[in-house]
Scaffold this active site. Structure first.
Site, PDB file in Angstrom:
ATOM      1  N   SER A  93      36.293  44.479  64.631  1.00 40.02           N
ATOM      2  CA  SER A  93      37.032  43.593  64.347  1.00 40.02           C
ATOM      3  C   SER A  93      36.110  42.249  64.081  1.00 40.02           C
ATOM      4  O   SER A  93      36.874  41.243  63.498  1.00 40.02           O
ATOM      5  CB  SER A  93      38.145  43.152  65.360  1.00 40.02           C
ATOM      6  N   ASP A 139      20.479  40.668  66.707  1.00 37.69           N
ATOM      7  CA  ASP A 139      20.903  39.499  67.547  1.00 37.69           C
ATOM      8  C   ASP A 139      21.205  38.410  66.866  1.00 37.69           C
ATOM      9  O   ASP A 139      20.399  38.082  65.797  1.00 37.69           O
ATOM     10  CB  ASP A 139      20.193  39.137  68.645  1.00 37.69           C
ATOM     11  N   ASN A 151      19.182  41.249  80.836  1.00 44.63           N
ATOM     12  CA  ASN A 151      19.521  40.162  81.805  1.00 44.63           C
ATOM     13  C   ASN A 151      20.492  40.527  82.409  1.00 44.63           C
ATOM     14  O   ASN A 151      21.540  41.203  81.987  1.00 44.63           O
ATOM     15  CB  ASN A 151      19.740  38.825  80.898  1.00 44.63           C
ATOM     16  N   ALA A 160      20.188  35.082  83.491  1.00 43.15           N
ATOM     17  CA  ALA A 160      20.511  34.546  82.111  1.00 43.15           C
ATOM     18  C   ALA A 160      21.609  35.336  81.064  1.00 43.15           C
ATOM     19  O   ALA A 160      21.302  35.364  80.014  1.00 43.15           O
ATOM     20  CB  ALA A 160      19.397  33.916  81.508  1.00 43.15           C
ATOM     21  N   GLN A 161      22.293  36.051  81.753  1.00 44.57           N
ATOM     22  CA  GLN A 161      23.222  36.822  81.025  1.00 44.57           C
ATOM     23  C   GLN A 161      24.476  35.858  80.615  1.00 44.57           C
ATOM     24  O   GLN A 161      24.809  35.233  81.415  1.00 44.57           O
ATOM     25  CB  GLN A 161      23.597  38.100  82.174  1.00 44.57           C
ATOM     26  N   VAL A 183      26.372  37.331  77.855  1.00 44.87           N
ATOM     27  CA  VAL A 183      27.752  38.189  77.453  1.00 44.87           C
ATOM     28  C   VAL A 183      27.891  39.441  78.547  1.00 44.87           C
ATOM     29  O   VAL A 183      26.895  40.218  78.752  1.00 44.87           O
ATOM     30  CB  VAL A 183      27.531  38.969  76.002  1.00 44.87           C
ATOM     31  N   HIS A 239      23.774  45.320  77.771  1.00 44.36           N
ATOM     32  CA  HIS A 239      23.046  45.315  76.576  1.00 44.36           C
ATOM     33  C   HIS A 239      21.607  45.235  76.754  1.00 44.36           C
ATOM     34  O   HIS A 239      21.011  44.480  77.678  1.00 44.36           O
ATOM     35  CB  HIS A 239      23.301  44.399  75.439  1.00 44.36           C
ATOM     36  N   HIS A 274      17.877  44.139  74.974  1.00 43.84           N
ATOM     37  CA  HIS A 274      17.311  43.440  73.990  1.00 43.84           C
ATOM     38  C   HIS A 274      15.934  44.096  73.625  1.00 43.84           C
ATOM     39  O   HIS A 274      15.308  44.697  74.386  1.00 43.84           O
ATOM     40  CB  HIS A 274      16.817  42.096  74.450  1.00 43.84           C
TER      41      HIS A 274
HETATM   42  P1  AMP Z   1      22.413  37.827  77.223  1.00 41.60           P
HETATM   43  O1  AMP Z   1      22.217  36.245  77.457  1.00 41.60           O
HETATM   44  O2  AMP Z   1      21.248  38.644  77.686  1.00 41.60           O
HETATM   45  O3  AMP Z   1      23.883  38.054  77.630  1.00 41.60           O
HETATM   46  O4  AMP Z   1      22.427  37.962  75.837  1.00 41.60           O
HETATM   47  C1  AMP Z   1      23.561  37.970  74.923  1.00 41.60           C
HETATM   48  C2  AMP Z   1      22.941  38.094  73.258  1.00 41.60           C
HETATM   49  O5  AMP Z   1      24.030  38.271  72.478  1.00 41.60           O
HETATM   50  C3  AMP Z   1      22.229  36.608  73.037  1.00 41.60           C
HETATM   51  O6  AMP Z   1      20.858  36.911  72.613  1.00 41.60           O
HETATM   52  C4  AMP Z   1      23.168  36.187  71.735  1.00 41.60           C
HETATM   53  O7  AMP Z   1      22.511  35.514  70.705  1.00 41.60           O
HETATM   54  C5  AMP Z   1      23.843  37.420  71.303  1.00 41.60           C
HETATM   55  N1  AMP Z   1      25.020  37.269  70.666  1.00 41.60           N
HETATM   56  C6  AMP Z   1      26.078  36.767  71.206  1.00 41.60           C
HETATM   57  N2  AMP Z   1      27.173  36.843  70.168  1.00 41.60           N
HETATM   58  C7  AMP Z   1      26.808  37.870  69.064  1.00 41.60           C
HETATM   59  C8  AMP Z   1      27.223  38.275  67.891  1.00 41.60           C
HETATM   60  N3  AMP Z   1      28.426  38.155  67.613  1.00 41.60           N
HETATM   61  N4  AMP Z   1      26.271  39.112  67.454  1.00 41.60           N
HETATM   62  C9  AMP Z   1      25.122  39.228  67.693  1.00 41.60           C
HETATM   63  N5  AMP Z   1      24.707  39.035  68.565  1.00 41.60           N
HETATM   64  C10 AMP Z   1      25.366  38.249  69.469  1.00 41.60           C
END
Ligand code: AMP
Length: 160
Positions: free
Chosen positions: A60, A77, A133, A139-140, A142, A146, A148
């Site tokens: 979406s 990213d 993270n 420093a998470q 989202v 995931h 990286h």
């Molecule tokens: P973290 O800080 O480990 O939770 O990483 C979350 C990552 O998600 C960050 O590096 C963001 O730049 C990346 N991120 C957030 N929203 C999006 C998106 N819509 N598409 C791709 N990456 C994203």
């Protein structure tokens, strides 16, 4: 000579197209880059609540997707911290690695193998880093697990 020029032009076109696609994804996501630690401190661990990554899984919102199978997805990213910065996410919404369970063992192994295969396919044969993270101090930002994949330059150690 003509062939070499055509190849160079193709590379430039690809670079421009890639940059335009990343800009489109960034605008759609509302991510402006920087201040990751501040964002992490403000991010609420939302339990199993859907995150922006759920919306990438259900398509979406747009993302630059490199790989997908029944269990996971790999995409670029939106705010890259290295020349290559990819995210590997499970389709199962595990909020954070510290909440993974025994039953997730196969899935977690699968994410690592997909990360290694994708890194190889992206030309990171000289090395790269995998990062997970976890939580506020990790420093998470989202709260959908995931990995990286960071590479394409000399990375420093220790991280900040
Ligand atoms: P973290 O800080 O480990 O939770 O990483 C979350 C990552 O998600 C960050 O590096 C963001 O730049 C990346 N991120 C957030 N929203 C999006 C998106 N819509 N598409 C791709 N990456 C994203």
């Amino acid at each position: 000579m003509a062939a070499a020029l055509a190849l160079a032009a193709l590379r430039v076109t690809r670079r421009v197209t890639g940059a335009a696609a990343r800009l489109q994804v960034r605008e759609a996501s509302g991510v402006s880059g920087g201040e990751e630690v501040l964002k992490a401190q403000q991010a609420a661990p939302g339990g199993a609540a859907p995150t922006i990554f759920s919306r990438i899984i259900d398509k979406s919102i747009p993302a630059d997707i490199l790989y997908e199978d029944q269990q996971c997805l790999v995409f670029r990213d939106v705010a890259p911290q290295a020349p290559v910065h990819l995210l590997v996410i499970p389709k199962k919404p595990i909020p954070r690695i510290s909440q993974a369970e025994e039953q997730d063992k196969q899935l977690l192994g699968h994410l690592l193998l997909v990360a290694a295969q994708t890194a190889k396919a992206e030309g990171l044969g000289d090395g790269y880093r995998l990062v997970i993270n976890d939580g506020k101090l990790g420093a998470q930002t989202v709260y959908h697990l995931h990995l990286h994949i960071l590479g394409g330059r000399q990375l420093q150690w220790p991280p900040g």
